[in-house]
Design an enzyme around this catalytic site. Structure first.
Site, PDB file in Angstrom:
ATOM      1  N   HIS A   5       0.799  -1.226   0.000  1.00  0.00           N
ATOM      2  CA  HIS A   5       0.000   0.000   0.000  1.00  0.00           C
ATOM      3  C   HIS A   5       0.835   1.282   0.000  1.00  0.00           C
ATOM      4  O   HIS A   5       0.569   2.213  -0.745  1.00  0.00           O
ATOM      5  CB  HIS A   5      -0.915   0.019   1.214  1.00  0.00           C
ATOM      6  CG  HIS A   5      -1.706  -1.237   1.394  1.00  0.00           C
ATOM      7  ND1 HIS A   5      -2.408  -1.818   0.376  1.00  0.00           N
ATOM      8  CD2 HIS A   5      -1.905  -2.021   2.476  1.00  0.00           C
ATOM      9  CE1 HIS A   5      -3.013  -2.913   0.831  1.00  0.00           C
ATOM     10  NE2 HIS A   5      -2.721  -3.056   2.095  1.00  0.00           N
TER      11      HIS A   5
ATOM     12  N   LYS B 188       1.795  -1.031  14.172  1.00  0.00           N
ATOM     13  CA  LYS B 188       0.617  -1.510  14.903  1.00  0.00           C
ATOM     14  C   LYS B 188       0.738  -1.121  16.367  1.00  0.00           C
ATOM     15  O   LYS B 188       1.851  -0.895  16.851  1.00  0.00           O
ATOM     16  CB  LYS B 188       0.580  -3.041  14.848  1.00  0.00           C
ATOM     17  CG  LYS B 188      -0.116  -3.595  13.637  1.00  0.00           C
ATOM     18  CD  LYS B 188      -0.358  -5.089  13.854  1.00  0.00           C
ATOM     19  CE  LYS B 188      -0.984  -5.718  12.638  1.00  0.00           C
ATOM     20  NZ  LYS B 188      -2.283  -5.167  12.281  1.00  0.00           N
TER      21      LYS B 188
END
Ligand code: NDP
Length: 464
Positions: free
Chosen positions: A234, A332
């Site tokens: 991405h 994350k």
């Protein structure tokens, strides 16, 4: 408005899977409820011996939200799809089974591989060109291969079955609205394009930081990590859109050519100890939620040294961007959610003497999902007119009325590969990160640690 889909049948392989239930079917429902999948037949398949009722139950549950909000025509359309859907049990890796199913379906068929990547790959390897009816579209999920070499192998397998423009390599991160918002901003504003280069831009950051931790996805994530999962796919795509030359049209050919040209010029240069860094979260807390140490999560193998936060500095070796760092970072279990590109402009060459206060570089922030724009400028502050102050101009960019996977499916069903990653670009994205992955797996760079809920390791202020 009802539009006829050029694909007659959508075959979803992996009918019982997470992607199908959570993202694909709801995406399809929203699309169909808006009359944008007219005439489509939905077929599910999996290795489970499901009854037609079990599959229908799954479809109905996923359609429920859209059904509740649809107008009468949309309701009828969703009911039509649900009434006509079938389920087939098959092992896609057993030669002949998928081919036999394709023969029974009304074409053109779009085959969505919502399967574990190794299973998708095997399924394509056992398919023969004769088993694939003309017009078939193959929809591949990420990760597409696991290195430049394996991505190339997979590309070779796929182009042996269907033409390149019938292969959809899904990148759901970049919805159509986001892509067009970036292009509109860059190429419909005279004031921006002349400064969009190495002379005026100091650095570009593309950041995806989420406050979600592992959330039970060890089976996939522990074998991938942040660099493979997010940056390789991405973030490099977003970087390329930020960096492309002005295309003549926003058609897929012009746009994907421009993206590929940027990616071919891009690399992460050694020594990787200065152009990359990696870290893994330890126990912490996010918005009052206790987050366990990553290595204590079920299914995690600590010896894999999987990073949950990764940062790389990409260089684009062309006239426009020589020397401008493109910093790509994804993590994350972070304390703050960020999904944006930040363009930092160079300082003014001379600030007229007499001004006081901070002369900070202008920054343009493009937020993704929701798409927003923030432009930080220095203005004369209130009170002392000579004192500089920071002001931010904000705009909300147009959003799509589809869910991200609705946009993906619309591209597939109408035969528009604009949102699909082209084969050469998929290989190039791996070519860019492969050397870093190799150096990390050789232990050439320490795996640092950060507490969940923070902004990363204490030793990471600023960018590399
Ligand atoms: P799951 O493990 O949840 O589902 C996989 C599906 O594959 C199951 O329905 C399983 O069916 C089926 N399957 C496995 N082997 C076979 C076989 N030999 N023949 C037929 N069916 C088979 O995976 P996900 O749905 O999470 O992921 C699917 C793909 O989507 C992956 O490539 C993933 O990377 C990608 N993806 C997933 C996202 C997510 O949020 N889940 C997000 C973005 C991408 P059965 O149980 O009947 O064997």
């Amino acid at each position: 408005m009802t539009s006829q889909s050029s694909v007659k049948t959508l075959l979803i392989l992996g009918a019982s899977g997470d992607l199908t239930g959570r993202l694909l079917l709801p995406g399809l429902a929203r699309l169909a409820a808006k009359g944008r999948a007219g005439g489509l037949k939905l077929v599910g398949a999996g290795s489970d011996p499901w009854t037609p009722e079990q599959w229908l139950e799954r479809v109905s549950t996923s359609f429920a939200d859209s059904l509740g909000q649809a107008d009468p025509a949309g309701k009828l359309e969703l009911e039509r799809i649900a009434r006509s859907t079938d389920y087939h049990q098959l092992d896609v890796t057993a030669g002949g089974e998928l081919g036999a199913l394709l023969k029974q379906l009304e074409g053109p068929v779009a085959v969505y591989f919502a399967l574990p990547p190794q299973v998708s790959q095997k399924a394509c390897e056992v398919l023969t060109p004769e088993e694939v009816p003309p017009g078939t579209r193959l929809v591949m999920e990420k990760p597409f291969g696991s290195s430049e070499a394996t991505a190339r192998e997979l590309n070779n397998t796929l182009v042996g079955l269907v033409p390149e423009d019938h292969i959809h390599r899904v990148d759901h991160f970049l919805g159509k609205a986001t892509v067009l918002n970036i292009l509109g901003l860059r190429f419909a504003n005279t004031f921006l394009e002349p400064v969009w280069n190495r002379n005026y831009i100091e650095k570009v950051e593309v950041i995806f930081e989420e406050d979600l931790a592992l959330e039970g996805r060890a089976r996939y994530y522990d074998g991938a990590g942040a660099l493979r999962d997010m940056i390789q796919s991405h973030l490099l795509q977003i970087m390329a859109l930020m960096a492309i030359e002005p295309p003549a049209t926003v058609g897929e050919r012009d746009l994907r050519d421009a993206v590929s040209t940027v990616l071919r010029a891009s690399s992460i240069k050694p020594p990787f100890s200065t152009t990359s860094r990696r870290a893994r979260y330890t126990a912490g807390s996010i918005s009052g939620r206790d987050i366990p140490d990553y290595v204590q999560e079920q299914g995690v193998d600590a010896s894999r040294n999987t990073e949950t936060l990764a940062e790389v500095r990409v260089e684009i070796d062309n006239w426009r961007w020589q020397g401008v760092p493109f910093i790509l970072r994804s993590g994350k279990a972070m304390g703050i959610k960020r999904k944006e590109a930040v363009i930092t402009f160079r300082p003014v060459p001379h600030l007229p003497a007499g001004f006081t206060g901070v002369d900070s570089p202008n920054q343009l922030r493009i937020g993704f999902g929701p798409d927003t724009l923030q432009f930080d400028v220095d203005v004369n502050g209130p009170g002392n007119i000579l004192s500089l102050d920071r002001a931010t101009l904000n705009a909300v960019l147009s959003a799509s009325d589809l869910l991200p996977y609705g946009e993906v499916l619309e591209g597939v069903l109408t035969g528009d590969p604009l949102l699909s990653v082209r084969g050469d670009a998929a290989e190039d994205c791996w070519r860019i990160v492969d050397p870093v992955l190799r150096s990390w797996s050789n232990g050439e760079l320490p795996l640092e640690e950060y507490d969940a809920g923070t902004t990363g390791p204490a030793s990471w202020p600023g960018s590399p």
